[in-house]
Each structure stands twice: as structure tokens, then as C-alpha cells.
Design a protein around this motif. Sequence first.
Motif, short mmCIF file in Angstrom:
data_model
loop_
_atom_site.label_atom_id
_atom_site.label_comp_id
_atom_site.label_asym_id
_atom_site.label_seq_id
_atom_site.Cartn_x
_atom_site.Cartn_y
_atom_site.Cartn_z
N THR A 173 0.82 -1.21 0.00
CA THR A 173 0.00 0.00 0.00
C THR A 173 0.86 1.26 0.00
O THR A 173 0.45 2.29 -0.55
CB THR A 173 -0.96 0.01 1.20
OG1 THR A 173 -0.22 -0.12 2.42
CG2 THR A 173 -1.96 -1.12 1.09
N GLU A 174 2.05 1.18 0.57
CA GLU A 174 2.96 2.33 0.53
C GLU A 174 3.36 2.64 -0.91
O GLU A 174 3.56 3.80 -1.28
CB GLU A 174 4.20 2.03 1.37
CG GLU A 174 5.24 3.14 1.37
CD GLU A 174 4.76 4.43 2.02
OE1 GLU A 174 5.32 5.50 1.68
OE2 GLU A 174 3.85 4.37 2.88
N ALA A 175 3.45 1.60 -1.74
CA ALA A 175 3.84 1.79 -3.14
C ALA A 175 2.72 2.39 -3.98
O ALA A 175 2.98 2.92 -5.07
CB ALA A 175 4.28 0.46 -3.74
N MET A 176 1.48 2.32 -3.50
CA MET A 176 0.35 2.84 -4.26
C MET A 176 0.32 4.36 -4.18
O MET A 176 0.65 4.95 -3.15
CB MET A 176 -0.98 2.30 -3.71
CG MET A 176 -1.21 0.84 -3.92
SD MET A 176 -2.95 0.34 -3.61
CE MET A 176 -3.24 0.97 -1.98
N SER A 177 -0.11 4.99 -5.25
CA SER A 177 -0.35 6.43 -5.24
C SER A 177 -1.75 6.71 -4.71
O SER A 177 -2.55 5.79 -4.51
CB SER A 177 -0.20 7.00 -6.65
OG SER A 177 -1.23 6.48 -7.50
N SER A 178 -2.04 7.97 -4.47
CA SER A 178 -3.38 8.35 -4.03
C SER A 178 -4.41 7.88 -5.05
O SER A 178 -4.20 7.97 -6.26
CB SER A 178 -3.45 9.87 -3.87
OG SER A 178 -4.76 10.27 -3.53
N GLY A 179 -5.52 7.35 -4.56
CA GLY A 179 -6.55 6.82 -5.45
C GLY A 179 -6.39 5.34 -5.72
O GLY A 179 -7.27 4.73 -6.34
N GLY A 180 -5.29 4.76 -5.23
CA GLY A 180 -5.12 3.32 -5.35
C GLY A 180 -6.08 2.59 -4.42
O GLY A 180 -6.58 3.16 -3.44
N HIS A 181 -6.35 1.33 -4.71
CA HIS A 181 -7.30 0.54 -3.92
C HIS A 181 -6.70 -0.79 -3.51
O HIS A 181 -5.90 -1.37 -4.25
CB HIS A 181 -8.57 0.27 -4.74
CG HIS A 181 -9.49 1.44 -4.84
ND1 HIS A 181 -9.17 2.58 -5.55
CD2 HIS A 181 -10.74 1.66 -4.32
CE1 HIS A 181 -10.18 3.44 -5.48
NE2 HIS A 181 -11.13 2.90 -4.74
N LEU A 182 -7.11 -1.26 -2.33
CA LEU A 182 -6.73 -2.57 -1.84
C LEU A 182 -7.99 -3.38 -1.56
O LEU A 182 -8.88 -2.91 -0.86
CB LEU A 182 -5.91 -2.45 -0.55
CG LEU A 182 -5.61 -3.78 0.18
CD1 LEU A 182 -4.62 -4.62 -0.62
CD2 LEU A 182 -5.08 -3.51 1.59
N ALA A 183 -8.06 -4.58 -2.12
CA ALA A 183 -9.14 -5.52 -1.81
C ALA A 183 -8.55 -6.68 -1.02
O ALA A 183 -7.55 -7.26 -1.45
CB ALA A 183 -9.81 -6.02 -3.08
#
Length: 266
Positions: A173-183
Motif C-alpha cells: 500500500t505504501e507503493a500505491m499512489s493516491s486513489g489506489g485501492h486494496l481488496a
Amino acid sequence: MPPNADVGVPNIARIYDAMLGGKDNFAADREAARRLSEVEPMSAMYARQHRAFIGRAVRLMAECGVRQFLDIGTGLPTMDNVHQIAHRHAPGSRVVYADNDPAVCAHARALLAGDPGTVAVIEEDLRDPERILAHRDTRRLIDFGEPLGILVTGVLHFVPDGDDPHGAIGVLTEAMSSGGHLAVSHITDEEVRRTRPSDNRSGLAVFAESNAPMRPRNRADIERFLDGLEPHDPGLVCITRWRSRNPAAIPVDLRDVWLAAVARKP
């Protein structure tokens, strides 16, 4: 099938395939699936509902503008895989599948051989998220400056605390940019232990004989996977109740056995 595969030991991916009525399984896997169904008659229904949850999760991500997906612990290809769902709702979406099972990767590569431009399969392990993120195919298809949808479904309850699954999800999740999603989806045994302790022990015993023993967690520990993220409604709930279009048609078991959520990175 890799030549060194031990078909006499139940494999969690193949057990799931057997529960879904698939053909990529062996006698040991089918026997494990049969025993699970005896212990928990709702097992096959939950397997089907889990696939339905994944479909709804990918659709929500696509509706939120996500055009690239990373599916970790993907399991054997089944009907309506992540890339098919994503392409249906957002044509041209890019998908990377990651799994640590060589047989799973071999099957997936055979299925996806005709679409190397938008889909890739990598043999990597959730417990080493840095390798997943740094893999050349991940870097080829995923732009970490754009919203990314990460799916870690049906796998976290096979990762022991000693392997730090919360830390692994934190790296992703740290690697995701804003607006990224985790399921995420995860088996919990809180209610089952309270109401049917003997059945629960029997179910765990089936997986104890597989290639990856199951380790259910409580709700609080599952919610920790969402730290720093904003869950979409209805939050962390049973997969049969997560944005189901027709919940009345689902044979609902009121015990929360398999929890799921989709959350956005602010």
C-alpha cells in the motif's frame, strides 16, 4: 504441471478449484474438498461467493478510475478472472498476476498466452512484496504514479504471523499512489470457535494436511490490513454481504466466516 509437483499432498489452489467444480485438481485435492464440505456444508457456496466478491471489487475499482491491477495469490484460473472482469468494465486495463505456486503460474501463463500486452504472470510470493514490486513485468505494466488496484484475496489466512503479513501489505500500500485501492478477504474463526469449536478444529485439520495450513484471524487483526486506507461502504463484512446485488437470493449464513473489504488510499 511442474515435474516435481507432489500431487499426493492437497494443494490449497487445487482444493479451491475442486470446490468451484474445476478440472485442475487431483484425488488428494478432491478428498480434501469433500472433507471440508462434510465439516462445513457452506464451503462450496462460500467459494462461489468469494469469486463473486472479487468481481464486484474489480468493478468498483474500475468505476473509481483504476486501470491497472495487481492480483497476488491469484490461485488457479477459473471462470471470470481479474483481467476478464477488468477488461469488461475498463477495456485496455493492465493486470499482473503473482503467485508462489509454479503450477498455478504455468496454468495462468497457458491461459494468458494470447494477451502479453496487457497481462502478465509472475512467480513471486506475497511474503516478499519488494520482489513483486520490482519484477520486470510489474514494472513493464504498472505505473506506480497512477492509481493501482491490489487484490490480496483468499491468501492472507495462509500466511503465519511470523512471516509478517501486515508488514507485507504495508509495503504494497505504501507503493500505491493516491486513489489506489486494496481488496482483501480473510477467513475468521471468532464466531465459529464460539458456536461450533469441534467443527472448526476439524476444518483446520483438513488444511493442516495441505501445502499451506490455514491460520484464521480475528476481526481486529483483519482490520489492521486496512490501516491508513479508507474502506468503501459497507466496510469489512461477510463476503455474501459485500455489495451483493441481490442478497435475499443468497443462502446467508449469519456467522461471519469469510470477511472482505475494499479500501482506497487517500
